[in-house]
Write an enzyme that holds these catalytic residues in place. Structure first.
Site, mmCIF file in Angstrom:
data_model
loop_
_atom_site.group_PDB
_atom_site.id
_atom_site.type_symbol
_atom_site.label_atom_id
_atom_site.label_comp_id
_atom_site.label_asym_id
_atom_site.label_seq_id
_atom_site.Cartn_x
_atom_site.Cartn_y
_atom_site.Cartn_z
ATOM 1 N N ASP A 80 0.828 -1.159 0.112
ATOM 2 C CA ASP A 80 -0.057 0.043 0.081
ATOM 3 C C ASP A 80 0.897 1.268 -0.205
ATOM 4 O O ASP A 80 1.966 1.349 0.854
ATOM 5 C CB ASP A 80 -0.914 0.029 1.372
ATOM 6 C CG ASP A 80 -1.971 0.782 1.134
ATOM 7 O OD1 ASP A 80 -2.852 0.779 0.250
ATOM 8 O OD2 ASP A 80 -1.657 2.162 1.958
ATOM 9 N N ILE A 81 0.567 2.130 -1.091
ATOM 10 C CA ILE A 81 1.354 3.502 -0.877
ATOM 11 C C ILE A 81 0.844 4.238 0.381
ATOM 12 O O ILE A 81 -0.278 4.331 0.595
ATOM 13 C CB ILE A 81 1.075 4.298 -2.065
ATOM 14 C CG1 ILE A 81 1.330 3.407 -3.522
ATOM 15 C CG2 ILE A 81 1.958 5.454 -2.097
ATOM 16 C CD1 ILE A 81 0.901 4.082 -4.840
ATOM 17 N N ASN A 118 -2.737 12.730 -3.264
ATOM 18 C CA ASN A 118 -3.603 13.223 -4.559
ATOM 19 C C ASN A 118 -4.278 14.398 -4.336
ATOM 20 O O ASN A 118 -4.684 15.027 -5.366
ATOM 21 C CB ASN A 118 -4.779 12.132 -4.654
ATOM 22 C CG ASN A 118 -4.776 10.930 -5.572
ATOM 23 O OD1 ASN A 118 -3.901 11.512 -6.692
ATOM 24 N ND2 ASN A 118 -5.215 9.971 -5.572
ATOM 25 N N HIS A 121 -5.016 14.271 -9.172
ATOM 26 C CA HIS A 121 -5.190 13.007 -9.739
ATOM 27 C C HIS A 121 -4.362 12.706 -10.909
ATOM 28 O O HIS A 121 -3.914 11.541 -11.032
ATOM 29 C CB HIS A 121 -6.738 12.757 -9.915
ATOM 30 C CG HIS A 121 -7.388 12.717 -8.752
ATOM 31 N ND1 HIS A 121 -7.740 11.816 -7.843
ATOM 32 C CD2 HIS A 121 -8.393 13.634 -8.081
ATOM 33 C CE1 HIS A 121 -8.322 11.995 -6.791
ATOM 34 N NE2 HIS A 121 -8.989 13.125 -6.900
ATOM 35 N N ASP A 166 -2.182 9.510 -10.755
ATOM 36 C CA ASP A 166 -2.110 8.127 -11.532
ATOM 37 C C ASP A 166 -0.600 7.975 -12.250
ATOM 38 O O ASP A 166 -0.178 6.799 -12.462
ATOM 39 C CB ASP A 166 -2.969 8.612 -12.978
ATOM 40 C CG ASP A 166 -4.561 8.723 -12.547
ATOM 41 O OD1 ASP A 166 -4.755 8.088 -11.442
ATOM 42 O OD2 ASP A 166 -5.163 9.307 -13.327
ATOM 43 N N THR A 224 14.491 -9.644 -7.058
ATOM 44 C CA THR A 224 13.897 -10.772 -6.695
ATOM 45 C C THR A 224 14.773 -11.843 -6.992
ATOM 46 O O THR A 224 15.338 -12.088 -8.062
ATOM 47 C CB THR A 224 12.419 -10.867 -6.824
ATOM 48 O OG1 THR A 224 12.033 -11.823 -6.410
ATOM 49 C CG2 THR A 224 12.423 -11.078 -8.561
ATOM 50 N N GLU A 284 -4.886 2.326 -4.179
ATOM 51 C CA GLU A 284 -3.275 2.559 -4.357
ATOM 52 C C GLU A 284 -2.673 1.382 -3.716
ATOM 53 O O GLU A 284 -1.477 1.339 -3.212
ATOM 54 C CB GLU A 284 -3.045 3.784 -3.607
ATOM 55 C CG GLU A 284 -3.210 3.606 -1.841
ATOM 56 C CD GLU A 284 -4.634 4.078 -1.870
ATOM 57 O OE1 GLU A 284 -5.042 4.334 -0.479
ATOM 58 O OE2 GLU A 284 -5.438 4.275 -2.485
ATOM 59 N N LYS A 296 13.336 -22.114 -0.637
ATOM 60 C CA LYS A 296 12.505 -21.382 0.549
ATOM 61 C C LYS A 296 12.778 -19.844 0.326
ATOM 62 O O LYS A 296 13.938 -19.255 -0.043
ATOM 63 C CB LYS A 296 13.092 -21.494 1.967
ATOM 64 C CG LYS A 296 12.515 -20.963 3.050
ATOM 65 C CD LYS A 296 13.117 -21.290 4.418
ATOM 66 C CE LYS A 296 12.399 -20.365 5.495
ATOM 67 N NZ LYS A 296 13.042 -20.473 6.969
#
Length: 505
Positions: free
Chosen positions: A376-377, A384, A389, A393, A408, A420, A431
């Site tokens: 989550d941002i 915003n 907006h 975006d 990764t 978001e 693992k």
């Protein structure tokens, strides 16, 4: 002239002209031979005439009873009998023969105070005395109209009366002198049965089946047909107690006879065959187009069909345009397939593709280690609200691209979960180091250095992560695993954000 030289419009015009001409001929023939509305109106008028005849005969019967009563009521002998001065009246003038001659079943004489002086109910057909107990205490009501009549002239009142379940006519009047004046001598009443014998008289006179019924015998107007009329008659209390049911000899004609129906059906079968043949000619090219479309969908053809093989130039033009449209649709289909599995703004996967990817992993459960991250941002709403907006975006697009390209050691799938919030699925044969993997993603976002002056924790865009470590355990419902990751995410937020928290299943 070949039919291929005609257009669809021309074929339609020709078919319409033929059908219209056929319909007009059939319609005019039907109107000429079968004028239903006129026949119904004619039958209805004749039924009204039959009703009028019955009413006229009923009126004549009432007038005859009234006349007979007034003849007796204007005898001086009746007045003398009331005064007790004529003892021979009963034997001479009110005997059995009188009842039979007048066709009455009851005669009653009253004094001026409406006290019964003499009365008798007698069945002149069966020669049987009858009891008048049912009306013994109703004389005042029965004579009510005559009580209100003038005393200077002789008048009579005729009403219907139900006595012992049978219909009767009842006539009442004042008793006058032989001049028909001084009508204060008393009152007189005659009762005439109007049962089966009277109905037979009406049948003979009118030629109609007429039944006179009481209220108890008459069921309902709802059960009557259109060929039966009913005349309601009021009794001395102005209640509808007698009904004259008339079964008309003239019947309302049926809307359509078997002869008419056969003609209509024959016409319908003819038109069906004609339209079927016409439709076959018109639809056959369309079926060929559909067959070509099926072949094109299965990949066996590059175009629908040859344009020159169709009858009309409209169909040729139709096939040409369909070929163009189909080529465009083929290109659009690939675009729609991509949009169905990706978020239009961020270009990463959407929930649908996430579910498909997860289903594929479920089949490999037990062979691969799996982790699910919810990212989550931090403080995106203030961003915003202050930057707009459009900038919001743009940030979402940058974060999505960064998540896909971040370092990764696992197989990675990125999807936008909503608003978001993003979801990352990690899978590996070995693992998974969840804390390290989540930290690499968090750090990659920080390295973007997207300015966020309204964040209380940093001067750039940061993210919080919640990790659900599935390891090699059998995968449950995706929704349940989301709840574990969501719980870890909320803990990361409670700890100050811009960090990662791992929960195991």
């Amino acid at each position: 002239m070949k039919i291929s030289n005609f257009s669809v419009k021309q074929l339609t015009v020709l078919a319409s002209i033929f059908m219209a001409a056929t319909f007009v001929i059939c319609y005019l023939t039907f109107r000429y031979f079968f004028t239903y509305d006129l026949a119904v109106e004619r039958a209805f008028n004749q039924q009204q005439e039959e009703v009028h005849r019955v009413k006229t005969l009923l009126k004549l019967q009432k007038n005859e009873l009234a006349k007979n009563l007034m003849d007796y009521a204007s005898w001086d002998e009746i007045a003398d009998y009331i005064a007790g001065e004529n003892d021979d009246l009963l034997q001479d003038s009110l005997n059995d023969h009188t009842f039979s001659a007048l066709e009455v079943s009851g005669i009653f004489i009253f004094d001026p105070h409406v006290s019964l002086v003499w009365g008798r109910l007698y069945d002149y057909v069966k020669h049987k005395e009858l009891s008048y107990a049912p009306i013994r205490y109703k004389f005042g009501a029965l004579l009510a109209d005559s009580l209100r009549s003038p005393t200077d002239k002789l008048t009579s009142v005729v009403k219907f009366l139900v006595l012992d379940g049978q219909s009767h006519l009842m006539a009442t009047s004042r008793v006058c002198n032989s001049e028909g004046v001084d009508c204060d001598k008393g009152f007189m009443m005659m009762i005439k049965p109007v049962g089966q014998e009277f109905s037979g008289t009406l049948r003979q006179a009118t030629g109609l089946a007429v039944e006179i019924k009481t209220k108890d015998e008459f069921e309902s107007f709802d059960t009557l047909t259109e060929n039966v009329s009913v005349i309601e008659k009021l009794d001395f209390q102005n209640d509808s107690t007698v009904f004259v049911e008339i079964h008309h000899s003239v019947k309302i004609p049926d809307f359509i006879t078997w002869r008419e129906l056969s003609a209509v059906l024959a016409f319908a079968v003819f038109m069906f065959g004609f339209n079927l043949a016409l439709a076959h000619i018109i639809v056959r090219p369309v079926k060929r187009v559909c067959s070509a479309l099926d072949s094109l969908i299965s990949g066996n053809a590059s175009t629908l069909t040859e344009q020159d093989s169709f009858i009309s130039y409209e169909m040729r033009d139709f096939v040409y345009r369909i070929n163009e449209v189909f080529n465009q649709l083929e290109a659009k289909q690939k675009e729609l397939e991509w949009l169905a599995l990706h978020d239009a703004l961020t270009k990463v996967g959407n929930r649908r593709s996430l579910q498909q990817y997860w289903d594929a992993l479920v089949e490999q459960c037990g062979e691969r280690h799996i982790s699910l991250l919810l990212i989550d941002i931090d403080y995106f709403k203030p961003f915003n609200d202050h930057y707009g907006h459009i900038e919001g975006d743009h940030v979402l697009q940058q974060v999505a691209l960064c998540l896909e390209q971040a370092k990764t050691q696992c197989d990675k799938f990125v999807a936008r979960f909503g608003g978001e919030e993003f979801c990352v699925v990690l899978s590996s044969q070995a693992k998974i180091e969840n804390q390290q993997e989540a930290e690499w993603l968090r750090a990659a976002i920080v390295e973007l250095q997207i300015s966020h002056q309204y964040s209380p924790i940093a001067d750039c865009i940061t993210v919080s992560s919640g990790v659900a470590d599935c390891a090699l355990q059998p995968l449950e419902e995706l929704q349940d695993i989301f709840l574990v990751a969501d719980s870890a995410l909320y803990q990361a937020k409670d700890l100050g954000r811009n960090q990662c928290v791992v929960h195991s299943l």
